[in-house]
Design a protein around this motif. Sequence first.
Motif, mmCIF file in Angstrom:
data_model
loop_
_atom_site.group_PDB
_atom_site.id
_atom_site.type_symbol
_atom_site.label_atom_id
_atom_site.label_comp_id
_atom_site.label_asym_id
_atom_site.label_seq_id
_atom_site.Cartn_x
_atom_site.Cartn_y
_atom_site.Cartn_z
ATOM 1 N N UNK A 148 -27.914 -43.864 -29.342
ATOM 2 C CA UNK A 148 -27.879 -44.001 -27.886
ATOM 3 C C UNK A 148 -27.725 -45.480 -27.553
ATOM 4 N N UNK A 149 -26.771 -45.788 -26.693
ATOM 5 C CA UNK A 149 -26.563 -47.159 -26.232
ATOM 6 C C UNK A 149 -27.044 -47.272 -24.793
ATOM 7 N N UNK A 150 -27.766 -48.342 -24.497
ATOM 8 C CA UNK A 150 -28.343 -48.543 -23.171
ATOM 9 C C UNK A 150 -27.985 -49.935 -22.677
ATOM 10 N N UNK A 151 -27.393 -50.022 -21.490
ATOM 11 C CA UNK A 151 -27.098 -51.295 -20.868
ATOM 12 C C UNK A 151 -28.186 -51.659 -19.870
ATOM 13 N N UNK A 152 -28.605 -52.936 -19.876
ATOM 14 C CA UNK A 152 -29.699 -53.387 -19.013
ATOM 15 C C UNK A 152 -29.303 -54.677 -18.297
ATOM 16 N N UNK A 153 -30.202 -55.167 -17.456
ATOM 17 C CA UNK A 153 -29.941 -56.422 -16.756
ATOM 18 C C UNK A 153 -29.949 -57.607 -17.712
ATOM 19 N N UNK A 154 -30.556 -57.445 -18.881
ATOM 20 C CA UNK A 154 -30.647 -58.554 -19.829
ATOM 21 C C UNK A 154 -29.707 -58.410 -21.016
ATOM 22 N N UNK A 155 -28.948 -57.304 -21.106
ATOM 23 C CA UNK A 155 -28.042 -57.124 -22.228
ATOM 24 C C UNK A 155 -27.835 -55.661 -22.551
ATOM 25 N N UNK A 156 -27.937 -55.320 -23.831
ATOM 26 C CA UNK A 156 -27.821 -53.909 -24.213
ATOM 27 C C UNK A 156 -28.623 -53.647 -25.475
ATOM 28 N N UNK A 157 -28.935 -52.368 -25.710
ATOM 29 C CA UNK A 157 -29.698 -51.945 -26.880
ATOM 30 C C UNK A 157 -29.022 -50.734 -27.502
ATOM 31 N N UNK A 158 -29.230 -50.588 -28.800
ATOM 32 C CA UNK A 158 -28.767 -49.412 -29.528
ATOM 33 C C UNK A 158 -29.966 -48.769 -30.212
ATOM 34 N N UNK A 159 -30.101 -47.454 -30.059
ATOM 35 C CA UNK A 159 -31.201 -46.717 -30.650
ATOM 36 C C UNK A 159 -30.677 -45.645 -31.606
#
Length: 445
Positions: free
Chosen positions: A27-38
């Motif tokens: 799962x990829x998540x975009x945020x106000x500070x960047x992005x994460x991969x889970x």
Amino acid sequence: MSQSDAGGEGARIAPLCASFNQDCTSLAVGTISGYKLFSLTSVDRLEEIYKCTDTPDVYIVERLFSSSLVVIVSLSTPQKMNVYHFKKGTEICNYSYSNTILTVRLNRQRLVVCLEESIYIHNIKDLKLLKTIQDIPPNRTGLCALSINHSNSYLAYPGNATIGEIVIYDANNLHSISVIPAHDGPLAALTFNCTGSKLASASEKGTVIRVFSIPEGEKLYEFRRGMKRYVNIGSLAFSGDSQFLSASSNTETIHIFKLEQPSQRPQEESPTWSGYMGKMFMAATNYLPTQVSGIINQDRAFATVRLNFSGQRSICTLTVIQKLPRLLVAASDGFLYIYNLDPHDGGECVLIKKHRLHNEDDNNDTAKSDLTPSTSPTYAATVAKTSLVPSPSTAPGYSEDGGTLHGEIIPEHEFAAGPLHLDDETEFPPIYSSRGSHSEKKKKL
């Protein structure tokens, strides 16, 4: 789920976007500070594979299968697509377009970028632009779907802004195939199954979901989500074996439909009065107006999920984790919900885990989780039926190399050294400093 879905007091920490990769292993998540991969290989633990804080306000993030290739678009430069090798922390390339990027879709053969009135098709091997589809009807949400099967890279997008026409385009051979008259109203959702042989669609009304054969465009199934109210369909997703189709919306209910013909459904062992009347009622549909008989013949949900919220957008997917079928829901409230799906009896799905996709201090390496224990017999029934569930290695259209069909030989001209892994120095696409500006080249194309 896009940046417009997060709002209110939680907007500062809620994800701006979320996307499942093509084989639902991350799962990829975009945020106000960047992005994460889970990683999505475990129910109890949501492992954070990677976190980037170099680019703020990421509203599009797409990972190519389980490779290191990731595509992001930021609100700060919404006309620019950046392609990264996240394990090396290096940029592969970037491209600028004439307008805001609304959607990015990937498979092992093609990378598709959708703007409001044009679509760009790139070769995934070297990221070169192959085709520009210009002057498409206004597509304000960037609605499009790309088959994840590299051997038939079908692309689907709206062919009309006011009625539900679907254009089927061959992204491998770069030509249109057909136009499917799918709905009376504008389209709201599109998705292919894993082999690219079926396409599901929904209109802005959100009451009826249809499934078509590809590339013929023949209507195979018709499901009714509801009759009392119109809804905004947030996502459609097939299971890996194409036996189930999930639909999420801005309501509190997620519907899961079973793709089976009437002849495949279990028959009653002994005749009953209600069964007799039911058969007579269905036979009468042959003599009723098309609009009436169509509603009667539409199938209802095989299984459902009742969320504890409504009015928020969410995306869902059907996958197999630890040998059991699961429904995953990534919601704009910043949580990933995991449900068990009983593939035999259906009914109400059981929430078994709730993972937090963000941390307010953002210092933890692993997303926080909330365990929701369940004593429902539905879960026990699901566990007892593990033999009915295809494993990722036996599900049609999948294999352990990340999505290619079993027994299918990948041509050497497509992949230099087998399936794309992007985990060593000999991988492709090569890391190079080329830059593209499609706003400048548009007239030439």
